[in-house]
Design a protein around this motif. Structure first.
Motif, mmCIF file in Angstrom:
data_model
loop_
_atom_site.group_PDB
_atom_site.id
_atom_site.type_symbol
_atom_site.label_atom_id
_atom_site.label_comp_id
_atom_site.label_asym_id
_atom_site.label_seq_id
_atom_site.Cartn_x
_atom_site.Cartn_y
_atom_site.Cartn_z
ATOM 1 N N VAL A 80 0.841 -1.205 0.000
ATOM 2 C CA VAL A 80 0.000 0.000 0.000
ATOM 3 C C VAL A 80 0.875 1.253 0.000
ATOM 4 C CG1 VAL A 80 -1.643 1.346 1.370
ATOM 5 C CG2 VAL A 80 -1.972 -1.122 1.087
ATOM 6 N N ARG A 81 1.945 1.209 0.818
ATOM 7 C CA ARG A 81 2.841 2.373 0.905
ATOM 8 C C ARG A 81 3.492 2.664 -0.438
ATOM 9 N NH1 ARG A 81 8.178 3.812 2.854
ATOM 10 N NH2 ARG A 81 8.839 1.646 2.919
ATOM 11 N N GLN A 82 3.994 1.611 -1.089
ATOM 12 C CA GLN A 82 4.644 1.817 -2.381
ATOM 13 C C GLN A 82 3.640 2.260 -3.441
ATOM 14 O OE1 GLN A 82 7.653 -0.696 -3.897
ATOM 15 N NE2 GLN A 82 8.165 -1.606 -1.917
ATOM 16 N N ALA A 90 5.741 9.354 -7.766
ATOM 17 C CA ALA A 90 7.068 8.761 -7.637
ATOM 18 C C ALA A 90 7.136 7.463 -8.420
ATOM 19 C CB ALA A 90 7.385 8.505 -6.176
ATOM 20 N N GLN A 91 8.346 7.006 -8.686
ATOM 21 C CA GLN A 91 8.530 5.779 -9.434
ATOM 22 C C GLN A 91 8.585 4.569 -8.527
ATOM 23 O OE1 GLN A 91 12.084 6.493 -11.669
ATOM 24 N NE2 GLN A 91 11.097 7.876 -13.117
ATOM 25 N N GLY A 92 9.069 4.719 -7.319
ATOM 26 C CA GLY A 92 9.114 3.572 -6.430
ATOM 27 C C GLY A 92 10.199 3.667 -5.375
ATOM 28 N N ILE A 93 10.281 2.592 -4.582
ATOM 29 C CA ILE A 93 11.234 2.517 -3.491
ATOM 30 C C ILE A 93 12.259 1.436 -3.800
ATOM 31 C CG2 ILE A 93 11.523 1.950 -1.045
ATOM 32 C CD1 ILE A 93 8.676 3.012 -0.618
ATOM 33 N N ILE A 94 13.521 1.763 -3.621
ATOM 34 C CA ILE A 94 14.604 0.790 -3.780
ATOM 35 C C ILE A 94 15.056 0.354 -2.393
ATOM 36 C CG2 ILE A 94 16.991 0.451 -4.525
ATOM 37 C CD1 ILE A 94 16.446 2.331 -6.849
ATOM 38 N N ASP A 125 15.038 2.685 0.908
ATOM 39 C CA ASP A 125 14.795 2.043 2.193
ATOM 40 C C ASP A 125 16.080 1.291 2.535
ATOM 41 O OD1 ASP A 125 14.035 0.580 4.368
ATOM 42 O OD2 ASP A 125 12.232 -0.271 3.466
ATOM 43 N N ILE A 126 16.892 1.837 3.446
ATOM 44 C CA ILE A 126 18.239 1.332 3.703
ATOM 45 C C ILE A 126 18.261 0.532 5.004
ATOM 46 C CG2 ILE A 126 20.641 1.990 4.115
ATOM 47 C CD1 ILE A 126 20.118 4.517 2.480
ATOM 48 N N ARG A 142 13.469 -9.867 -1.679
ATOM 49 C CA ARG A 142 13.282 -9.129 -0.431
ATOM 50 C C ARG A 142 14.071 -7.826 -0.401
ATOM 51 N NH1 ARG A 142 13.701 -14.506 1.285
ATOM 52 N NH2 ARG A 142 15.915 -14.274 1.726
ATOM 53 N N ALA A 143 14.965 -7.638 -1.364
ATOM 54 C CA ALA A 143 15.769 -6.416 -1.459
ATOM 55 C C ALA A 143 16.129 -6.208 -2.921
ATOM 56 C CB ALA A 143 17.017 -6.519 -0.590
ATOM 57 N N ASP A 144 16.697 -5.022 -3.230
ATOM 58 C CA ASP A 144 16.987 -4.668 -4.625
ATOM 59 C C ASP A 144 18.479 -4.520 -4.906
ATOM 60 O OD1 ASP A 144 14.178 -4.385 -5.438
ATOM 61 O OD2 ASP A 144 14.182 -2.697 -4.047
#
Length: 301
Positions: A80-82, A90-94, A125-126, A142-144
């Motif tokens: 939902v957040r993304q 925005a394009q998205g979260i990495i 998101d670090i 689970r990660a990019d």
């Protein structure tokens, strides 16, 4: 069919510790809440909760359902957040990982700031993860992207590894240690010292590299009585519980009671790399390419 509402109700009851407190937080009648959980148990064909007048307890089946329900709800909230983020232009979260031995120095922070200016639709998101685990997290979605310290033991066919820069290694010691009076040392001279970080049989990264350096000098690092593979090892060193060979950038996060000794250049090199999925999305691939390009242009920062 189990509803998202039932997942949320169940988790809320467990977290609150009782039906009554959960009902108050959810603004519903306790009887309605009890009915929802009964329907849930009928659907999964298992008893999830037992209760008396004062408290509730999870059954073994309920424990499994609770843990997985929390993960499902977290995934839904993240989706939902993304989605909301994209809907706002925005394009998205990495999801960007780094190992505890790859310190996010001011120079790397400045690089990320420049990249975010180049990619106004991207947010980062670090979080931390071991060098060995990062590839699996990225491969399994689970990660990019990840910053790892080589070597990693496992090879992943779907992961690209791009070396970024070499960083010298130094010896971290307590100011109370006799070694603290020295400006430099050698690996061989550390034979009798206790190390607060030794390699795990299933992990690569810095501790594996250090063990290889010690073996090349005829010994395996002796374990201290208190161990840590995280940056908390610096606090163990400050307490004079042992030493560690660490990247030079650890100076930036070290407590005041830690001193650093130089090693001969031929003994003190380690490599940091960026890992990314071979089939990365356009956004992730473009960000990764720009990260590598900036890093090379900055000569490894």
């Amino acid at each position: 069919m189990i509803s998202i509402k039932q997942f949320r109700y169940f988790v809320e009851i467990v977290d609150a510790g009782s039906y009554s407190r959960a009902a108050e937080k959810l603004y519903i009648a306790q009887s309605a809440l009890s009915r929802q959980i009964k329907e849930l148990e009928n659907e999964v064909q298992a008893l999830l909760l037992t209760r008396d007048a004062r408290h509730i307890e999870l059954t073994p089946a309920g424990q499994v359902f609770y843990e997985r329900s929390k993960r499902i709800l977290e995934d839904i909230d993240e989706t939902v957040r993304q989605t909301r983020h994209v809907g706002q232009g925005a394009q998205g979260i990495i999801r960007f990982l780094h190992s505890s031995s790859v310190t996010l120095t001011p120079a790397i922070g400045a690089l990320l700031h420049r990249l975010l200016a180049q990619f106004p639709g991207v947010s980062l998101d670090i979080s931390k993860d071991s060098s060995e685990n990062q590839a699996a997290d990225i491969e399994e979605g689970r990660a990019d992207l990840g910053l790892v310290r080589l070597p990693t033991l496992r090879k992943h066919a779907n992961i690209i590894v791009r070396e970024l820069f070499n960083e010298k290694l130094v010896v971290a010691v307590s100011q109370q240690s006799p070694l603290a009076a020295q400006a430099s040392t050698s690996i061989a001279a550390l034979r009798d010292q206790a190390f607060v970080s030794i390699p795990h049989k299933d992990r690569g990264g810095l501790s594996y590299l250090v063990a290889g350096m010690c073996l090349a000098n005829g010994f395996f690092p002796k374990a201290a009585r208190a161990l840590s593979r995280k940056t908390t090892q610096l606090h163990l060193i400050e307490a004079n519980l042992g030493i560690a060979i660490v990247p030079d950038s650890m100076r930036l996060v070290a407590p005041p009671g830690v001193r650093f000794l130089d090693l001969p250049e031929e003994e003190s090199q380690s490599t940091v790399a960026l890992i990314s999925p071979r089939a990365a999305s356009g956004m992730v691939a473009a960000f990764a390419d720009a990260f590598v390009r900036e890093m090379v242009a900055g000569d490894g920062l």
